[in-house]
Enzyme design. Structure first.
Site, PDB file in Angstrom:
ATOM      1  N   ASP A 259      -9.663   0.547   5.157  1.00  0.00           N
ATOM      2  CA  ASP A 259     -10.016  -0.586   6.110  1.00  0.00           C
ATOM      3  C   ASP A 259      -8.627  -0.749   6.951  1.00  0.00           C
ATOM      4  O   ASP A 259      -8.428  -1.982   7.392  1.00  0.00           O
ATOM      5  CB  ASP A 259     -10.672  -1.695   5.419  1.00  0.00           C
ATOM      6  CG  ASP A 259     -10.163  -1.880   4.120  1.00  0.00           C
ATOM      7  OD1 ASP A 259      -8.900  -1.632   3.909  1.00  0.00           O
ATOM      8  OD2 ASP A 259     -11.004  -1.956   3.377  1.00  0.00           O
TER       9      ASP A 259
ATOM     10  N   LYS B 182       0.730  -1.241   0.028  1.00  0.00           N
ATOM     11  CA  LYS B 182      -0.058   0.104  -0.156  1.00  0.00           C
ATOM     12  C   LYS B 182       0.807   1.282   0.111  1.00  0.00           C
ATOM     13  O   LYS B 182       0.310   2.268  -0.601  1.00  0.00           O
ATOM     14  CB  LYS B 182      -0.800   0.086   1.132  1.00  0.00           C
ATOM     15  CG  LYS B 182      -2.225  -1.063   0.875  1.00  0.00           C
ATOM     16  CD  LYS B 182      -3.192  -0.113   0.102  1.00  0.00           C
ATOM     17  CE  LYS B 182      -4.502  -0.760  -0.267  1.00  0.00           C
ATOM     18  NZ  LYS B 182      -5.316   0.011  -0.877  1.00  0.00           N
TER      19      LYS B 182
END
Ligand SMILES: Cc1ncc(COP(=O)(O)O)c(C=O)c1O
Length: 408
Positions: free
Chosen positions: A131, A82
């Site tokens: 999330d 990420k």
């Protein structure tokens, strides 16, 4: 040899295998965009390509020629792919803001890292919904470049994931509802407060930051293309999808590089939040409502990103859904060093592609449908390590450190 889990598999009715990578797709992800992302990301302290691990034991047991696994468990110490996206988009936003404030259009990532415009950066607040992993990435980027950061999480995000974001100095706010609700709250709050939202998804209203996020992910696929042994392209890639940014970036990179010889691209989602599966089936974006909870928290999204849709509607060949237990089994399999392969630490969302591949490999009809056979060369993307160490230990029965020790 592995437990047979139920799954669903459909062909994408809109797939256009013979089509060239067109202007609509270039608008979202391009070779120039990748070159720019590479320049920015490779300048960060600690950048190194993550390993592409051969899994010959699993390949043999699954009845294919080879399996390669891109192991993102150590990327920048954040344990997932990420940072390539969120922190890249933070860097691009800050450069744009500094250019607008100073009128100097020669600002580089090195100016950010050296703190040359730290007063401007200190007055900027970035925000995102997450999330878990995206928020960690944005918070990490904000700390590296010296701006403020507020992250919105939904009810289901674990305390350990919240703590991992707060560790980078971000303010974390818990929002009622789902990930998709948190996305809307982040957007509305940013508008009200004059903050800059860095979404990893796009409903079409904000495109610049989510495009920067997705473009950064493409570096992971570009690394794989450089690392693959031999001249033959892979034949199959199984890509786990939440909003679809990672899958779109990977599909786009392989499409641009290999053209019509690109691998068969299979999207994988939890059965509880299969927005890609349903959208591809309907040939238009379909929002999934109700309880989207899954062990695979990073994939627990009910709405596809419109940017990713531009790439994956024509570019994906098939879509699959898998149950949570398939992911848990795949984590245990990798941790155990199955079939003589090296043990690997991989988290819930990170193993979805592997879990789907194993399910297909053990099912004759699915093998035939995807033309998966003894000559197939499969690439999987292990997009996270033990991003929630407690959840990892609960599922695998051992800590990530114990599994990592066995690698030595
Ligand atoms: C570990 C992991 N893998 C895959 C994904 C899916 O990425 P995307 O939402 O871009 O489809 C996520 C998203 O958070 C993730 O955290």
């Amino acid at each position: 040899m592995w437990a047979r889990h139920p799954f669903e598999l459909i062909s994408n009715p809109s797939a256009t295998r013979a089509a060239a990578y067109g202007p609509e797709q270039v608008e979202v992800l391009s070779a120039e965009g990748l070159a720019r992302a590479k320049e920015i990301i490779c300048a960060w302290p600690g950048y190194a390509p993550t390993p592409l691990v051969a899994l010959p034991g699993i390949a043999q047991a699954a009845g294919v020629a080879s399996v390669h696994y891109k192991d993102e468990s150590e990327r920048f110490g954040l344990k997932s792919f990420k940072p390539l996206g969120g922190a890249h988009a933070v860097a691009r936003l800050l450069i744009r803001q500094i250019v607008a404030t100073t009128g100097n259009d020669g600002i580089t990532v090195h100016d950010l890292i050296d703190g040359k415009y730290k007063d401007i950066c200190a007055g900027i607040t970035v925000t995102a919904a997450t999330d878990g992993n995206h928020g960690r990435s944005v918070a990490w980027g904000a700390r590296m470049f010296g701006c403020r950061c507020v992250i919105f999480i939904n009810e289901a995000v674990s305390q350990q994931r919240e703590d991992a974001i707060a560790k980078f100095g971000a303010t974390v706010r818990r929002n009622p509802g789902s990930y998709d609700d948190a996305v809307r709250t982040a957007q509305q709050t940013a508008q009200r407060e004059g903050w800059h939202v860095i979404p990893d998804t796009s409903d079409g209203s904000i495109v610049e930051a989510p495009r920067d996020v997705t473009q950064g992910y493409a570096l992971m696929a570009a690394e794989v293309i450089e690392q693959l042994p031999g001249d033959s392209p892979p034949t199959h890639i199984f890509l786990q999808a939440g909003v679809g940014g990672m899958a779109a970036a990977t599909c786009a990179e392989f499409w641009q590089h290999f053209g019509v010889d690109r691998p068969t691209t299979i999207l994988v989602e939890p059965e509880t939040s299969a927005c890609w599966f349903e959208s591809l089936k309907a040939k238009e974006p379909v929002a999934i409502k109700g309880n989207l909870d899954s062990l695979m928290g990073g994939l627990s999204c009910g709405e596809v990103s419109r940017l990713a849709w531009t790439i994956l509607k024509p570019g994906a060949d098939a879509a699959m859904t898998i149950p949570d237990e398939a992911a848990a089994d795949a984590m245990r399999l990798l941790a155990a060093g199955a079939c003589g392969d090296a043990p690997l630490v991989a988290g819930e969302s990170g193993v979805a592609g592997l879990a789907a591949f194993l399910a297909v490999s053990a099912n004759d009809a699915a093998r035939q449908k995807l033309a998966l056979n003894l000559s197939s060369r499969v690439v999987l993307f292990g997009t996270e390590g033990a991003t929630d160490p407690q959840a990892y230990a609960d599922i695998v029965g051992r800590s990530e450190e114990e599994v990592a020790d066995e690698q030595k």
